[in-house]
Write a protein that holds these residues in place. Structure first.
Motif, mmCIF file in Angstrom:
data_model
loop_
_atom_site.group_PDB
_atom_site.id
_atom_site.type_symbol
_atom_site.label_atom_id
_atom_site.label_comp_id
_atom_site.label_asym_id
_atom_site.label_seq_id
_atom_site.Cartn_x
_atom_site.Cartn_y
_atom_site.Cartn_z
ATOM 1 N N ALA A 39 55.290 48.135 46.567
ATOM 2 C CA ALA A 39 55.065 47.062 47.501
ATOM 3 C C ALA A 39 54.896 47.444 48.407
ATOM 4 O O ALA A 39 54.828 48.248 48.612
ATOM 5 N N GLU B 244 51.770 43.136 37.785
ATOM 6 C CA GLU B 244 52.174 42.713 38.821
ATOM 7 C C GLU B 244 53.311 41.536 38.150
ATOM 8 O O GLU B 244 52.777 40.685 37.134
ATOM 9 N N THR C 37 54.416 42.116 44.299
ATOM 10 C CA THR C 37 55.285 43.569 44.167
ATOM 11 C C THR C 37 55.267 43.282 43.072
ATOM 12 O O THR C 37 54.951 42.589 41.892
#
Length: 837
Positions: A634, A703, A718
């Protein structure tokens, strides 16, 4: 368990010169962990005496109430005249007996007492509270008001037992009998070789039909229940000072006489008890499982919704107590105003409950009590009747009550546990020649009955539920003979064989991820349905089939994990919440998948090497445990600075992490678009490797889905990857070879192919590799283009092909021919068209 030395001396005649430190050393030598020895009253110096308040003058003009008192202290002050003392407390009156410290004394904390002028008066001493004397919390605030029978001038240091030593023992789960003075006294007597005065050796009347009625519906969970009744108690009776002080030193707060006596007997014998106000119990006392959703208000005032697995004490109205954990407020010993005072009729409960059931109930309700701590570690079932009798005796003695003749005792069939053991078994375990006489003597000291010569038949005492097999008995002999007396011998290990291929691969993977900027994070291998819901897993997803734990650490995570992602994402969320926003974490570890069949695990022997069949039987009882690696990212992958803008972490970084893992094994990864929770359906890659000539799913990367990110409170965008290392090991084709460096130049050919948008780039790449043949050294996708120039629904894939021969310099014609063959095969399989053609 806090053990006052003065109390311990009642059961064992310790030498008068023995200090708490000496006893600590002895108990440590027999295997008890004595953490500290507290010196109570250290530095205390008299005169500290009983005084009687003669007069009280209220002083005016100050911000808080101040009283000027005269106190009769007898001849303790040397004059016999009343002592003048200034005091700010207001919980005493004229005529009360109080504790007075006179000038020249020193209180705990090196607080010297002297005559001093304050509030316009001279105070010759101090009227003391429990805090000032270091007596701990007795539940009251203000000055100590003594019972009227104590004589003026009596030494209060001795009266209040202010000087003592308290041993704080960390009792391990298998030594629950040491959560009592009786158990610690037995260990002390053994350590010193002295006789024990067992406080449980009492004359107990036989059960009869006149006792309080009791009905047990769950004999498997409550195999013993004793009920006794005491009437005619004096409502004004209070706990004597000696009883209060012993409770305080043991870490408990005095409450009321009946409650204090039950706590005292619990500390003395290890048997938890409960006292009911008989006038508030309606009908017979029962023991049964709770009905799902039933409610009970416990003594702490909390309303608890009961589970069907909870064991409860009931009367005709319903539950009146959570068995083995805490009583209910409806039958609390209290007056009409709810103040805790002694009633006139009490029913005493002394029962024995199943340890596992009590432990689960206490954990389910997050309610750990002194009773549950003892029941879940094992309580002596034979001590219930003695504990009830001891409670009755103290209520009769201290409260003027009368014990009713009725005695209720319900018991399930009980047979002592016996263990057969060769007499020389402890010798072989310890490597020391103890001899039969020593083995028998030590086992008898812990309470066992021993018969036989070469083969011993050992009957285990009721207070030692931890003794099950010969090795347990051997441990008792060894610890009492002294671990320090065992010879120190170093085994001769075989020559090492180094790390296995599997171990080397796992270490390389950890190093390559760390080198790529990932930080290793280790998480607990537990999970629950809640986090699987947050990951968006479908009801039929294999990751929802979990291995449930019989005794989980948390009811919220009762199963073993089937994926590494929840633990890693939790670590990422915590670090992001603490201000670290650019994160890259990885973990390698096992996940657990049920095999579909379950067999009980076998207990392997310790006196020999297990056979192959025994090891196979143990393996058959275990779930499937594949090893995996996972990464989460992230924030920024590359920081911004004077050199330019930073680069955010994207799904491509997660895919590259998986490629790096496979690269450590020398395995090529095929990447294909996929839809797989918890990843974003448009940014999820399925990763394949070749195993025995067939493509096998290796893992997923990409993702995370926005709904998952929102549910888990993760940073936006993230990314994550999870791969199975066992599949990677199967894909390894022989030993990893170092790349060869050619001395001949490379020939580079670039091609741009136009294909439909739904054609995976990996499919085009595979066709180009196969068509280019063995002259192809590497192939790299360096550009993807969409636009009007190539038509709607199409995309352009630009590849750089590097050709090289191991034995010669390639000509332009050879390189071009290899490129053309590659393009032709790609066109045939994917419909690719050379851009610009």
């Amino acid at each position: 368990m806090r053990v006052p030395l003065s109390w311990l001396r009642e059961y064992v005649d310790l030498p008068a010169t023995e200090t708490g430190r000496d006893v600590q050393a002895k108990l440590v030598s027999v295997g008890l962990e004595v953490e500290t020895v507290e010196q109570i009253g250290s530095g205390l110096k008299g005169p500290l005496v009983v005084g009687q308040v003669l007069t009280i003058e209220e002083l005016e003009g100050f911000k808080k109430p101040i009283r000027f008192c005269t106190v009769d202290v007898g001849s303790a002050n040397g004059t016999g005249e009343p002592q003048e003392i200034v005091c700010g407390a207001r919980n005493f009156s004229v005529g009360d007996k109080v504790v007075v410290v006179l000038p020249g004394a020193v209180l705990p904390g090196d607080f010297a007492i002297a005559a001093r002028k304050t509030y316009g008066k001279t105070s010759h001493g101090m009227i003391c509270s429990t805090d000032e004397l270091g007596m701990g919390d007795d539940g009251a605030h203000g000055i100590i008001v003594l019972p009227p029978e104590h004589e003026v001038g009596t030494d209060a240091i001795e009266l209040l037992q202010l000087v003592d030593e308290v041993l704080d023992i960390a009792v391990t789960p298998d030594r629950g009998y040491c959560l009592s003075m009786r158990g610690v006294a037995r260990e002390t007597a053994i350590a010193y070789g002295l006789p024990l005065r067992d406080p449980a050796l009492l004359d107990v009347p036989a059960p009869n039909a006149y006792g309080y009625p009791v009905r047990i519906s769950e004999p498997s969970r409550c195999d013993r229940f004793t009920a006794r009744t005491v009437t005619g108690l004096q409502p004004e009776a209070r706990s004597p000072i000696w009883l209060q002080r012993r409770l305080q030193k043991a870490g408990m707060r005095p409450i009321s006489l009946a409650v204090d006596i039950t706590n005292y007997v619990m500390l003395e014998l290890g048997q938890p008890l409960h006292a009911y106000d008989r006038t508030r119990v309606e009908g017979p006392i029962g023991v049964r499982r709770a009905q799902q959703g039933e409610k009970l208000t416990t003594l702490d005032g909390a309303v608890r919704v009961l589970d069907a697995e909870d064991l409860v004490i009931t009367d005709d109205r319903g539950p009146i107590g959570l068995a083995g954990v805490m009583g209910g407020a409806d039958t609390e010993i209290a007056d009409a105003d709810g103040e805790s005072v002694l009633t006139t009729e009490v029913v005493i409960e002394a029962a024995h409950f199943d340890a596992i059931s009590i432990a689960r109930t206490a954990r389910r309700h997050k309610l750990s009590s002194e009773a549950s701590k003892r029941f879940e570690r094992g309580v002596d079932p034979q001590a219930a009747a003695a504990a009830a009798q001891r409670t009755v005796d103290l209520l009769v003695l201290l409260a003027g009550g009368t014990a009713e003749a009725g005695v209720t005792e319900i018991t399930a069939p009980f047979a002592p546990r016996t263990i057969a053991m060769p007499a020389d078994h402890p010798d072989r375990v310890a490597g020391v020649d103890y001899g039969r006489e020593t083995v028998v003597r030590r086992l008898q000291q812990v309470g066992c009955d021993v018969y036989g010569q070469d083969e011993l038949i050992v009957t285990v005492p009721s207070w030692r539920p931890d003794l099950h097999e010969p090795n347990d008995l051997a441990e008792e002999v060894i610890r009492l003979e002294g671990y320090e007396n065992l010879p120190s011998t170093l085994p001769t290990p075989p020559s090492g064989r180094g790390l296995t291929d599997r171990q080397r691969l796992h270490r390389r993977i950890g190093r390559v991820l760390a080198g790529a900027g990932y930080v290793e994070a280790l998480s607990y291998p537990f999970t629950g349905d809640a986090v699987l819901d947050q990951l968006g897993l479908e009801a039929d997803d294999e990751r929802r089939r979990t291995v449930k734990l019989v005794n989980p650490l948390s009811d919220e995570e009762p199963a073993l994990r089937t994926t590494l992602l929840p633990g890693l994402l939790g670590a990422l969320r915590r670090n992001d919440g603490r201000g670290s926003h650019d994160l890259a974490l990885f973990e390698t570890g096992l996940v657990f998948r049920p095999t579909g069949s379950w067999t009980p695990a076998v207990r392997l022997p310790v006196d020999r090497r297990p056979t192959d069949e025994e090891i196979a039987g143990l393996d058959a009882a275990l779930p499937h445990q594949p090893r995996r690696a996972a990464v989460v990212l992230a924030g920024a992958r590359e920081q911004a600075g004077w050199w330019g803008r930073g680069t955010p972490a994207t799904w491509a970084d997660a895919v590259e992490a998986a490629r790096s893992i496979a690269g450590e094994a020398g395995v090529e990864v095929v990447v294909r678009a996929d839809q797989h929770a918890p990843w974003h359906p448009g940014r999820c890659a399925a990763l394949y490797v070749t195993v025995n000539g067939e493509e096998t799913l290796f893992g997923h990367a990409g993702e995370l889905h926005p709904r998952v990110i929102k549910a888990l409170h993760l940073p936006e965008r993230t990314c994550a990857a999870e791969v199975e290392l066992d599949v990677l090991e199967q894909a390894v084709d022989g030993a990893l070879q170092a790349p060869r460096i050619s001395t001949f130049p490379v020939a580079t050919q670039d091609v741009a192919l136009v294909v439909a948008e739904d054609v995976p780039a990996a499919q085009v790449e595979r066709a180009l590799r196969e068509g280019a043949g063995e002259l192809l050294e590497s192939l790299r996708l360096f550009d993807v283009f969409t636009g009007e120039q190539i038509g709607a629904g199409n995309k352009s894939l630009a590849y750089a092909l590097r050709f090289r021969a191991a034995d010669r310099t390639l000509t332009v014609e050879e390189a071009s021919a290899a490129r053309d063959t590659a393009v032709a095969l790609a066109a045939e399989r994917t419909g690719a068209v050379l851009r610009g053609a």
